[in-house]
Design a protein around this motif. Structure first.
Motif, PDB file in Angstrom:
ATOM      1  N   TRP A  55       0.836  -1.210   0.000  1.00 59.39           N
ATOM      2  CA  TRP A  55       0.000   0.000   0.000  1.00 59.39           C
ATOM      3  C   TRP A  55       0.870   1.258   0.000  1.00 59.39           C
ATOM      4  CZ3 TRP A  55      -0.300   3.915   3.654  1.00 59.39           C
ATOM      5  CH2 TRP A  55      -1.330   4.831   3.484  1.00 59.39           C
ATOM      6  N   ALA A  56       1.932   1.271   0.795  1.00 57.46           N
ATOM      7  CA  ALA A  56       2.821   2.432   0.853  1.00 57.46           C
ATOM      8  C   ALA A  56       3.489   2.684  -0.492  1.00 57.46           C
ATOM      9  CB  ALA A  56       3.875   2.229   1.941  1.00 57.46           C
ATOM     10  N   ILE A  57       3.833   1.623  -1.198  1.00 63.20           N
ATOM     11  CA  ILE A  57       4.431   1.771  -2.531  1.00 63.20           C
ATOM     12  C   ILE A  57       3.412   2.360  -3.501  1.00 63.20           C
ATOM     13  CG2 ILE A  57       5.361   0.469  -4.487  1.00 63.20           C
ATOM     14  CD1 ILE A  57       6.584  -1.463  -2.412  1.00 63.20           C
ATOM     15  N   LYS A  58       2.202   1.855  -3.408  1.00 57.51           N
ATOM     16  CA  LYS A  58       1.131   2.401  -4.261  1.00 57.51           C
ATOM     17  C   LYS A  58       0.900   3.881  -3.976  1.00 57.51           C
ATOM     18  CE  LYS A  58      -3.035   2.514  -3.037  1.00 57.51           C
ATOM     19  NZ  LYS A  58      -4.466   2.376  -2.654  1.00 57.51           N
ATOM     20  N   GLU A  59       0.876   4.243  -2.702  1.00 57.74           N
ATOM     21  CA  GLU A  59       0.638   5.631  -2.325  1.00 57.74           C
ATOM     22  C   GLU A  59       1.776   6.547  -2.785  1.00 57.74           C
ATOM     23  OE1 GLU A  59      -2.173   7.154  -0.499  1.00 57.74           O
ATOM     24  OE2 GLU A  59      -2.820   5.381  -1.613  1.00 57.74           O
ATOM     25  N   MET A  60       3.007   6.054  -2.742  1.00 64.33           N
ATOM     26  CA  MET A  60       4.126   6.875  -3.186  1.00 64.33           C
ATOM     27  C   MET A  60       3.976   7.245  -4.652  1.00 64.33           C
ATOM     28  SD  MET A  60       8.213   6.067  -3.226  1.00 64.33           S
ATOM     29  CE  MET A  60       9.358   7.212  -4.004  1.00 64.33           C
ATOM     30  N   PHE A  61       3.435   6.336  -5.454  1.00 58.20           N
ATOM     31  CA  PHE A  61       3.302   6.624  -6.881  1.00 58.20           C
ATOM     32  C   PHE A  61       2.331   7.775  -7.141  1.00 58.20           C
ATOM     33  CE2 PHE A  61       2.212   6.237 -11.293  1.00 58.20           C
ATOM     34  CZ  PHE A  61       3.408   5.827 -11.876  1.00 58.20           C
ATOM     35  N   ARG A  62       1.382   7.999  -6.240  1.00 62.43           N
ATOM     36  CA  ARG A  62       0.410   9.084  -6.448  1.00 62.43           C
ATOM     37  C   ARG A  62       1.097  10.429  -6.635  1.00 62.43           C
ATOM     38  NH1 ARG A  62      -4.076   8.946  -1.896  1.00 62.43           N
ATOM     39  NH2 ARG A  62      -4.878  10.664  -3.163  1.00 62.43           N
ATOM     40  N   GLY A  63       2.266  10.614  -6.006  1.00 66.53           N
ATOM     41  CA  GLY A  63       2.981  11.870  -6.159  1.00 66.53           C
ATOM     42  C   GLY A  63       3.459  12.122  -7.572  1.00 66.53           C
ATOM     43  N   PHE A  64       3.571  11.067  -8.365  1.00 68.80           N
ATOM     44  CA  PHE A  64       4.006  11.182  -9.766  1.00 68.80           C
ATOM     45  C   PHE A  64       3.130  12.155 -10.540  1.00 68.80           C
ATOM     46  CE2 PHE A  64       3.529   9.819 -14.165  1.00 68.80           C
ATOM     47  CZ  PHE A  64       4.841   9.690 -14.609  1.00 68.80           C
ATOM     48  N   TRP A  65       1.822  12.134 -10.264  1.00 76.20           N
ATOM     49  CA  TRP A  65       0.880  12.920 -11.060  1.00 76.20           C
ATOM     50  C   TRP A  65       0.903  14.403 -10.708  1.00 76.20           C
ATOM     51  CZ3 TRP A  65      -0.168   9.690 -14.665  1.00 76.20           C
ATOM     52  CH2 TRP A  65      -0.301   8.330 -14.378  1.00 76.20           C
ATOM     53  N   ASP A  66       1.579  14.780  -9.639  1.00 76.90           N
ATOM     54  CA  ASP A  66       1.602  16.179  -9.216  1.00 76.90           C
ATOM     55  C   ASP A  66       2.634  17.016  -9.966  1.00 76.90           C
ATOM     56  OD1 ASP A  66      -0.372  15.603  -7.371  1.00 76.90           O
ATOM     57  OD2 ASP A  66       1.061  15.145  -5.777  1.00 76.90           O
ATOM     58  N   TYR A  67       3.576  16.358 -10.648  1.00 75.27           N
ATOM     59  CA  TYR A  67       4.624  17.104 -11.342  1.00 75.27           C
ATOM     60  C   TYR A  67       4.110  17.672 -12.666  1.00 75.27           C
ATOM     61  CZ  TYR A  67       7.906  15.123  -7.995  1.00 75.27           C
ATOM     62  OH  TYR A  67       8.561  14.784  -6.842  1.00 75.27           O
ATOM     63  N   ARG A  68       4.549  18.885 -12.972  1.00 75.50           N
ATOM     64  CA  ARG A  68       4.138  19.527 -14.221  1.00 75.50           C
ATOM     65  C   ARG A  68       5.118  19.260 -15.358  1.00 75.50           C
ATOM     66  NH1 ARG A  68       0.314  23.659 -13.925  1.00 75.50           N
ATOM     67  NH2 ARG A  68      -0.524  24.011 -11.845  1.00 75.50           N
ATOM     68  N   TYR A  69       6.308  18.806 -15.024  1.00 69.60           N
ATOM     69  CA  TYR A  69       7.328  18.600 -16.042  1.00 69.60           C
ATOM     70  C   TYR A  69       7.775  17.146 -16.040  1.00 69.60           C
ATOM     71  CZ  TYR A  69       7.407  23.662 -15.864  1.00 69.60           C
ATOM     72  OH  TYR A  69       7.040  24.980 -15.892  1.00 69.60           O
ATOM     73  N   ALA A  70       7.999  16.615 -17.252  1.00 69.03           N
ATOM     74  CA  ALA A  70       8.329  15.200 -17.411  1.00 69.03           C
ATOM     75  C   ALA A  70       9.638  14.835 -16.705  1.00 69.03           C
ATOM     76  CB  ALA A  70       8.413  14.845 -18.893  1.00 69.03           C
TER      77      ALA A  70
END
Length: 321
Positions: free
Chosen positions: A267-282
């Motif tokens: 679950w913690a690994i899954k939650e960490m990935f959510r931060g990926f979508w917050d970045y505006r630059y690739a």
């Protein structure tokens, strides 16, 4: 009654031939009583199309419901939780509801204009107990379904795009959101070569949730054998966004997510990935992914590792998000 009428096929003025037996149409209820229209519809003899019944202004051809009733029925279907619930409210059977839906779709398609569509979505839906699939094409900006075809092969997807969009519309599409199904990606590359392929947040989250749930099921089975039922009834907590968990469950989940359980790590690994979508630059998103991938691949959790490798293989089209 006039001696002439318009042909329902070509609109030409034709001589009257005879009158059909009385026909009946279901209309909007009056004071909660079912209301019906009755009419002896005239028939005309058309030189091109032989003898035909004239069109009535209150209903479509072959329909036994007025247009006003059908419009009301579609509103009920949209508002109801299920077709069965709407069917009971309207007092209709399944075949009648299905015919009303089919005519509504036909009217909508006839009004559709070939407007510019920037962003599309392609998704798969299963039916008949999951044994068959259909591919859906969406206008993401307009929030509407454009077309549906049976199957999920590359040819099915190409057919879906080509039958739903004109060549001019296809040239204007800039991005297509889809799952990591290679057949869809191949079809989009061929039919829409100028469009970016985007593996969107919803599909990635779905894959990671599946991995977490696989870990939970295996661990729960192992724990039950030794009489440990900590994970009983906790499935929703592991799959929902943490901010959406109600207070009653949140207290129990706070203990579980900080434990040494394998599912807590997943679950913690899954939650960490959510931060990926917050970045505006690739570039920044790629750095976040690299850190996440290093943790996921060393997690010793097979379902997580499999999804991590899959996501990495499709990373270029995820970064387009």
């Amino acid at each position: 009654m006039d001696d002439k009428g318009a042909s329902p096929e070509c609109g030409a003025a034709c001589p009257r031939h005879d009158t059909r037996k009385e026909r009946t149409w279901r209309h909007l209820d009056t004071m909660q009583f079912a209301t019906y229209l009755h009419c002896n519809v005239p028939r005309v003899r058309c030189e091109k199309h032989d003898v035909k019944s004239i069109r009535v202004p209150w209903a479509e051809k072959n329909s036994r419901f007025t247009l006003l009733f059908e419009a009301f029925a579609i509103r009920v279907l949209n508002a109801a939780h299920s077709v069965e619930e709407a069917r009971k409210l309207l007092g209709l059977n399944w075949h009648q509801v299905d015919a009303i839906k089919a005519r509504a779709v036909k009217r909508g398609l006839a009004r559709r204009q070939a407007t510019k569509i920037d962003c599309l979505g392609i998704d798969e839906k299963q039916f008949r107990s999951g044994h068959d699939s259909v591919s859906n094409l969406y206008d993401l900006t307009g929030g509407r379904v454009l077309d549906i075809v049976e199957g999920r092969t590359e040819n099915d997807c190409k057919q879906l795009i080509e039958q739903a969009l004109t060549p001019e519309q296809r040239a204007q599409v800039t991005a297509v959101a889809l799952d990591m199904w290679q057949a869809y990606a191949n079809a989009v590359s061929q039919a829409l070569p100028k469009a970016d392929i985007v593996h969107d947040r919803f599909h990635i989250s779905q894959h990671l949730n599946d991995a977490v749930d696989s870990v939970r099921r295996a661990e729960n089975k192992a724990l039950n054998k030794i009489g440990d039922n900590r994970l009983k009834g906790s499935r929703y907590c592991w799959l929902a966004n943490e901010e959406n968990i109600d207070k009653k469950r949140a207290e129990q989940f706070d203990v579980l997510k900080t434990s040494d359980l394998k599912v807590a790590r997943a679950w913690a690994i899954k939650e960490m990935f959510r931060g990926f979508w917050d970045y505006r630059y690739a570039g920044w998103a790629k750095r976040h992914f690299d850190r996440w991938y290093a943790w996921a691949i060393r997690s010793r959790l097979t379902p997580i590792k499999k999804k991590a490798k899959m996501i990495k293989n499709h990373l270029p089209n995820i970064l387009t998000y």
